[in-house]
Design a protein around this motif. Structure first.
Motif, PDB file in Angstrom:
ATOM      1  N   MET A   1      20.110  16.173 -40.661  1.00 35.56           N
ATOM      2  CA  MET A   1      21.263  16.759 -39.959  1.00 35.56           C
ATOM      3  C   MET A   1      20.803  17.645 -38.802  1.00 35.56           C
ATOM      4  SD  MET A   1      23.771  15.598 -41.803  1.00 35.56           S
ATOM      5  CE  MET A   1      25.258  16.545 -41.889  1.00 35.56           C
ATOM      6  N   THR A   2      19.708  18.351 -39.024  1.00 37.04           N
ATOM      7  CA  THR A   2      19.070  19.097 -37.935  1.00 37.04           C
ATOM      8  C   THR A   2      17.601  18.706 -37.960  1.00 37.04           C
ATOM      9  OG1 THR A   2      18.504  20.948 -39.353  1.00 37.04           O
ATOM     10  CG2 THR A   2      20.601  21.102 -38.179  1.00 37.04           C
ATOM     11  N   ALA A   3      16.911  18.877 -36.843  1.00 40.21           N
ATOM     12  CA  ALA A   3      15.495  18.490 -36.817  1.00 40.21           C
ATOM     13  C   ALA A   3      14.754  19.247 -35.728  1.00 40.21           C
ATOM     14  CB  ALA A   3      15.374  16.984 -36.575  1.00 40.21           C
ATOM     15  N   ASP A   4      13.449  19.454 -35.963  1.00 39.96           N
ATOM     16  CA  ASP A   4      12.578  20.057 -34.949  1.00 39.96           C
ATOM     17  C   ASP A   4      11.579  19.011 -34.502  1.00 39.96           C
ATOM     18  OD1 ASP A   4      13.286  22.654 -34.499  1.00 39.96           O
ATOM     19  OD2 ASP A   4      12.280  23.378 -36.322  1.00 39.96           O
ATOM     20  N   TRP A   5      11.220  19.048 -33.220  1.00 41.11           N
ATOM     21  CA  TRP A   5      10.164  18.121 -32.816  1.00 41.11           C
ATOM     22  C   TRP A   5       8.872  18.572 -33.480  1.00 41.11           C
ATOM     23  CZ3 TRP A   5       6.075  19.798 -29.600  1.00 41.11           C
ATOM     24  CH2 TRP A   5       6.266  21.019 -28.961  1.00 41.11           C
ATOM     25  N   ALA A   6       8.080  17.609 -33.931  1.00 47.30           N
ATOM     26  CA  ALA A   6       6.873  17.938 -34.697  1.00 47.30           C
ATOM     27  C   ALA A   6       5.765  18.382 -33.756  1.00 47.30           C
ATOM     28  CB  ALA A   6       6.437  16.724 -35.505  1.00 47.30           C
ATOM     29  N   LYS A   7       5.080  19.467 -34.143  1.00 43.00           N
ATOM     30  CA  LYS A   7       3.983  19.982 -33.308  1.00 43.00           C
ATOM     31  C   LYS A   7       2.706  19.210 -33.678  1.00 43.00           C
ATOM     32  CE  LYS A   7       7.152  23.160 -32.261  1.00 43.00           C
ATOM     33  NZ  LYS A   7       8.329  22.654 -32.933  1.00 43.00           N
ATOM     34  N   LEU A   8       2.649  17.970 -33.285  1.00 39.72           N
ATOM     35  CA  LEU A   8       1.497  17.123 -33.638  1.00 39.72           C
ATOM     36  C   LEU A   8       0.264  17.584 -32.860  1.00 39.72           C
ATOM     37  CD1 LEU A   8       3.047  13.526 -33.595  1.00 39.72           C
ATOM     38  CD2 LEU A   8       2.736  15.066 -35.535  1.00 39.72           C
ATOM     39  N   PRO A   9      -0.932  17.455 -33.478  1.00 36.42           N
ATOM     40  CA  PRO A   9      -2.154  17.836 -32.763  1.00 36.42           C
ATOM     41  C   PRO A   9      -2.352  16.984 -31.505  1.00 36.42           C
ATOM     42  CG  PRO A   9      -2.605  17.314 -35.083  1.00 36.42           C
ATOM     43  CD  PRO A   9      -1.176  16.994 -34.840  1.00 36.42           C
ATOM     44  N   TYR A  10      -2.902  17.614 -30.450  1.00 42.41           N
ATOM     45  CA  TYR A  10      -3.124  16.893 -29.194  1.00 42.41           C
ATOM     46  C   TYR A  10      -4.002  15.661 -29.380  1.00 42.41           C
ATOM     47  CZ  TYR A  10      -1.121  20.619 -26.289  1.00 42.41           C
ATOM     48  OH  TYR A  10      -0.274  21.503 -25.688  1.00 42.41           O
ATOM     49  N   ASP A  11      -5.035  15.799 -30.238  1.00 44.06           N
ATOM     50  CA  ASP A  11      -5.942  14.641 -30.351  1.00 44.06           C
ATOM     51  C   ASP A  11      -5.237  13.448 -31.006  1.00 44.06           C
ATOM     52  OD1 ASP A  11      -5.875  16.007 -32.724  1.00 44.06           O
ATOM     53  OD2 ASP A  11      -7.940  15.532 -33.273  1.00 44.06           O
ATOM     54  N   LEU A  12      -4.276  13.722 -31.886  1.00 42.55           N
ATOM     55  CA  LEU A  12      -3.512  12.623 -32.492  1.00 42.55           C
ATOM     56  C   LEU A  12      -2.626  11.967 -31.420  1.00 42.55           C
ATOM     57  CD1 LEU A  12      -2.299  11.003 -34.855  1.00 42.55           C
ATOM     58  CD2 LEU A  12      -0.830  12.952 -35.360  1.00 42.55           C
ATOM     59  N   LEU A  13      -1.962  12.805 -30.633  1.00 47.93           N
ATOM     60  CA  LEU A  13      -1.114  12.263 -29.561  1.00 47.93           C
ATOM     61  C   LEU A  13      -1.956  11.453 -28.574  1.00 47.93           C
ATOM     62  CD1 LEU A  13       1.181  15.365 -28.990  1.00 47.93           C
ATOM     63  CD2 LEU A  13       1.915  13.111 -29.808  1.00 47.93           C
ATOM     64  N   GLU A  14      -3.141  11.967 -28.315  1.00 46.17           N
ATOM     65  CA  GLU A  14      -4.016  11.273 -27.371  1.00 46.17           C
ATOM     66  C   GLU A  14      -4.407   9.894 -27.915  1.00 46.17           C
ATOM     67  OE1 GLU A  14      -7.748  13.261 -26.636  1.00 46.17           O
ATOM     68  OE2 GLU A  14      -7.855  12.362 -24.648  1.00 46.17           O
ATOM     69  N   ARG A  15      -4.757   9.847 -29.205  1.00 44.91           N
ATOM     70  CA  ARG A  15      -5.141   8.561 -29.818  1.00 44.91           C
ATOM     71  C   ARG A  15      -3.985   7.571 -29.744  1.00 44.91           C
ATOM     72  NH1 ARG A  15      -7.708  11.414 -33.554  1.00 44.91           N
ATOM     73  NH2 ARG A  15      -6.033  11.267 -35.085  1.00 44.91           N
ATOM     74  N   ILE A  16      -2.792   8.051 -30.086  1.00 45.80           N
ATOM     75  CA  ILE A  16      -1.623   7.165 -30.066  1.00 45.80           C
ATOM     76  C   ILE A  16      -1.412   6.636 -28.646  1.00 45.80           C
ATOM     77  CG2 ILE A  16       0.889   7.074 -30.310  1.00 45.80           C
ATOM     78  CD1 ILE A  16       0.653   9.100 -32.592  1.00 45.80           C
ATOM     79  N   SER A  17      -1.466   7.537 -27.675  1.00 43.87           N
ATOM     80  CA  SER A  17      -1.233   7.148 -26.289  1.00 43.87           C
ATOM     81  C   SER A  17      -2.279   6.130 -25.828  1.00 43.87           C
ATOM     82  CB  SER A  17      -1.256   8.409 -25.418  1.00 43.87           C
ATOM     83  OG  SER A  17      -1.464   8.057 -24.083  1.00 43.87           O
ATOM     84  N   GLN A  18      -3.541   6.441 -26.099  1.00 44.65           N
ATOM     85  CA  GLN A  18      -4.601   5.513 -25.659  1.00 44.65           C
ATOM     86  C   GLN A  18      -4.448   4.144 -26.292  1.00 44.65           C
ATOM     87  OE1 GLN A  18      -8.246   7.537 -26.510  1.00 44.65           O
ATOM     88  NE2 GLN A  18      -8.310   8.533 -24.498  1.00 44.65           N
ATOM     89  N   ARG A  19      -4.164   4.143 -27.586  1.00 47.69           N
ATOM     90  CA  ARG A  19      -4.047   2.844 -28.256  1.00 47.69           C
ATOM     91  C   ARG A  19      -2.881   2.043 -27.684  1.00 47.69           C
ATOM     92  NH1 ARG A  19      -4.266   2.046 -34.405  1.00 47.69           N
ATOM     93  NH2 ARG A  19      -4.181  -0.077 -33.569  1.00 47.69           N
ATOM     94  N   ILE A  20      -1.758   2.691 -27.471  1.00 52.39           N
ATOM     95  CA  ILE A  20      -0.609   1.936 -26.952  1.00 52.39           C
ATOM     96  C   ILE A  20      -0.916   1.397 -25.557  1.00 52.39           C
ATOM     97  CG2 ILE A  20       1.804   2.110 -26.205  1.00 52.39           C
ATOM     98  CD1 ILE A  20       2.273   4.065 -28.504  1.00 52.39           C
ATOM     99  N   ILE A  21      -1.441   2.263 -24.688  1.00 50.82           N
ATOM    100  CA  ILE A  21      -1.670   1.804 -23.307  1.00 50.82           C
ATOM    101  C   ILE A  21      -2.754   0.724 -23.238  1.00 50.82           C
ATOM    102  CG2 ILE A  21      -2.413   2.543 -20.993  1.00 50.82           C
ATOM    103  CD1 ILE A  21      -0.903   5.184 -21.579  1.00 50.82           C
ATOM    104  N   ASN A  22      -3.790   0.894 -24.071  1.00 49.33           N
ATOM    105  CA  ASN A  22      -4.867  -0.107 -24.030  1.00 49.33           C
ATOM    106  C   ASN A  22      -4.532  -1.391 -24.759  1.00 49.33           C
ATOM    107  OD1 ASN A  22      -6.508   1.540 -22.554  1.00 49.33           O
ATOM    108  ND2 ASN A  22      -7.442   2.497 -24.357  1.00 49.33           N
ATOM    109  N   GLU A  23      -3.754  -1.286 -25.823  1.00 52.20           N
ATOM    110  CA  GLU A  23      -3.591  -2.460 -26.681  1.00 52.20           C
ATOM    111  C   GLU A  23      -2.253  -3.174 -26.530  1.00 52.20           C
ATOM    112  OE1 GLU A  23      -4.445  -1.179 -30.729  1.00 52.20           O
ATOM    113  OE2 GLU A  23      -6.143   0.004 -30.035  1.00 52.20           O
ATOM    114  N   VAL A  24      -1.261  -2.491 -25.976  1.00 57.54           N
ATOM    115  CA  VAL A  24       0.060  -3.134 -25.913  1.00 57.54           C
ATOM    116  C   VAL A  24       0.363  -3.560 -24.476  1.00 57.54           C
ATOM    117  CG1 VAL A  24       2.519  -2.880 -26.398  1.00 57.54           C
ATOM    118  CG2 VAL A  24       0.845  -1.711 -27.840  1.00 57.54           C
ATOM    119  N   LYS A  25       0.466  -4.842 -24.307  1.00 56.39           N
ATOM    120  CA  LYS A  25       0.732  -5.360 -22.959  1.00 56.39           C
ATOM    121  C   LYS A  25       2.160  -5.010 -22.548  1.00 56.39           C
ATOM    122  CE  LYS A  25      -0.766  -9.508 -20.670  1.00 56.39           C
ATOM    123  NZ  LYS A  25       0.284  -9.963 -19.914  1.00 56.39           N
TER     124      LYS A  25
END
Ligand code: XMP
Length: 517
Positions: free
Chosen positions: A473-497
């Motif tokens: 019903m309510t939610a906060d954006w998760a304060k994910l670690p930068y290195d996790l966000l970085e891994r996700i971003s790199q994998r998506i950009i490198n691996e997903v056409k």
């Protein structure tokens, strides 16, 4: 379901406090079954449940208001122990001859409580406690027969009792974590004052449910829409345990599921749990109807209608079936009761796509309607469901269609599925994963310029959404670690056409919502 078959029960009369469900959960954590009931339940109905104790919840009203919710005074004649919390204490004091007056200033927050009688309710808790207050009025004159058992600096009647009648009142909220030792105060009420035994467990729930389902269904057949989510999975498994292959499950693949999802559900339920699962591949039908549609509400409507059509067609093929099993949970039941005019007023506006219309000619069975989500997970574990299913994050009925902003096409779905898979894989390795309510990818229909090697690219953007929440019903954006966000971003950009940019959504709900559409 009739409740007293569970054994002992605590009745919680609902005066509309935002903490009501919390009271119920705290009671159940002590293995005592309880139910939230309308505040104006008749004494005879209450007595027929044979409760070991009654809790009068808090609520936003003032006892002197014309429209104030008041219980039937007959409940004080039943000889059953009562604990009044906040408004519940005021209402008890007021109806039994005491007086309630407004406090000069609304009292809100932590306070020091001085225990004057460290017996029964405060047994073993010491002479000073930190408690959580949230009230505008307070009891100013004791009703006959009562005495003060604790006070604070600004609230001389912070806790009262009539030992003879076993009536207790607390002005503070023992159910919230900010009240230290609140758990023990409730335990003292349940075990010392009401004499509960605390034997309500998931296995006793299963035994009871199995015989209830068998009795209700008899020799008939039951149908169930299996989505792979926790609620429908646990419902199907429980019903199948009760009536075996007279349960028919329908799993609709609407083409809007995540990567490998349909296959996983099929493997788990048909192969491991040996349920009768009818898999319907309806992806083309859904996609055809969604072609050219970009309005979010229109998309939801189409998916909802199509789901019902597919389900009805399949159900007709399966011959005569009398019952429909649905995974309705206790919070939905409480919310819909409140919406009918009860004192609390949270109403979910969601059109639940997995929900089937009542006009279908089935009789409903809802074996989870007494349980909270965490209890459903515990039940799932006890029934042998794999952790992956038991701990699954919620996934919306309209699926990936509400995670592609704008028109849903096969190309976009394929890109989103691949991006989402990377998010899932990386999130599942993250040590804080259990604290995340939902984490997923969203495909934005905007293209932007990038550079890959020596080449200019012009491709889609993916937004990552991860939130913490208690109930959606309510939610906060998760304060994910930068290195996790970085891994996700790199994998998506490198691996997903098709994707050359990843952004992180840092909006909370409200004013944003969890899903983008
Ligand atoms: P919002 O986006 O409104 O979502 O913040 C709150 C929670 O509800 C889920 N959700 C849905 N669940 N059918 C569902 O079964 C739906 O149509 C639907 N829409 C949103 C969402 O994933 C979040 O957990």
């Amino acid at each position: 379901m009739s409740t007293n078959l569970y054994g002992e029960i605590i009745a919680i009369l609902d005066f509309g406090s935002q903490y009501n469900q919390l009271i119920a959960r705290r009671v159940r954590e002590n293995h005592v079954y309880c139910r939230l009931l309308p505040f104006d339940i008749s004494p005879s109905k209450l007595l027929s449940l044979n409760p070991k104790g009654i809790i009068l919840s808090g609520g936003p009203a003032n006892v002197y208001e014309k429209s104030a919710p008041l219980p039937d005074p007959g409940i004080f004649e039943l000889g059953i122990p009562i604990l009044g919390i906040c408004y519940g204490m005021q209402v008890m004091g007021y109806l039994l001859g005491g007086e309630v007056t407004p406090t000069p200033k609304r009292e809100y927050g932590s306070r020091k409580l001085f225990v004057d009688k460290d017996e029964d309710l405060f047994y073993g808790l010491g002479s000073r406690l930190t408690v959580w207050m949230s009230h505008e009025d307070q009891l100013s004159k004791l009703p006959p027969g009562f005495e003060v058992i604790a006070h604070t600096e600004s609230c001389p009647l912070a806790s009262i009792r009539d030992k003879k009648r076993r009536f207790y009142g607390v002005q503070f909220h023992p159910e919230v974590v900010h009240t230290h030792k609140g758990k023990q105060i409730l335990q003292n009420f349940l075990f010392k004052i009401c004499g509960c035994s605390g034997e309500w467990t998931m296995s006793s729930f299963i035994d009871y449910s199995l015989s209830w389902i068998r009795k209700k269904v008899g020799k008939a057949r039951v149908i169930c829409a299996l989505s792979g989510g926790v609620d429908s999975s646990v419902t199907a498994t429980l019903v199948s345990k009760a009536i075996g292959n007279r349960l028919e499950c329908i799993f609709v693949d609407n083409g809007l599921l995540r990567e490998k999802e349909a296959e996983e559900v099929r493997r788990t339920f048909s192969d491991h749990l040996h349920l009768n699962v009818h898999y319907v591949d309806a992806a083309d039908r859904f996609l055809r109807r969604l072609r050219g549609v970009s309005d979010p509400e229109k998309k939801r409507k189409i998916i909802g209608e199509e789901f019902i059509e597919v389900f009805e067609e399949k159900a007709r093929e399966l011959g005569k079936i009398d019952f429909l099993a649905q995974g309705t949970l206790y919070p939905d039941v409480i919310e819909s009761t409140s919406a009918k005019g009860g004192p609390s007023s949270t109403i979910k506006s969601h059109h639940n796509v997995g929900g089937l219309p009542r006009k279908m000619h089935f009789k409903l069975i809802e074996p989870l309607r007494d349980l909270f989500k965490d209890e459903v997970r515990a039940l799932g574990r006890q029934l042998g469901l794999p952790e992956r299913i038991v701990n699954r994050q919620p996934f919306p009925g309209p699926g990936l269609a509400v995670r592609i902003v704008g028109e849903v096409t096969k190309e976009r779905l394929d890109i989103l599925r691949q991006a989402d898979l990377r998010v899932q894989e990386e999130m599942e390795k993250y040590e804080g994963y259990r604290d995340i309510w939902q984490s997923f990818a969203v495909l934005l229909p905007i293209k932007s310029v990038g550079v890959m090697g020596d080449e200019r690219t012009y491709e889609y953007t993916v937004a990552i959404r991860a939130v913490t929440s208690l109930d959606g019903m309510t939610a906060d954006w998760a304060k994910l670690p930068y290195d996790l966000l970085e891994r996700i971003s790199q994998r998506i950009i490198n691996e997903v056409k098709g994707v050359n940019r990843v952004v992180y959504d840092i909006s909370s709900k409200p004013p944003s919502t969890i899903e983008w559409e």
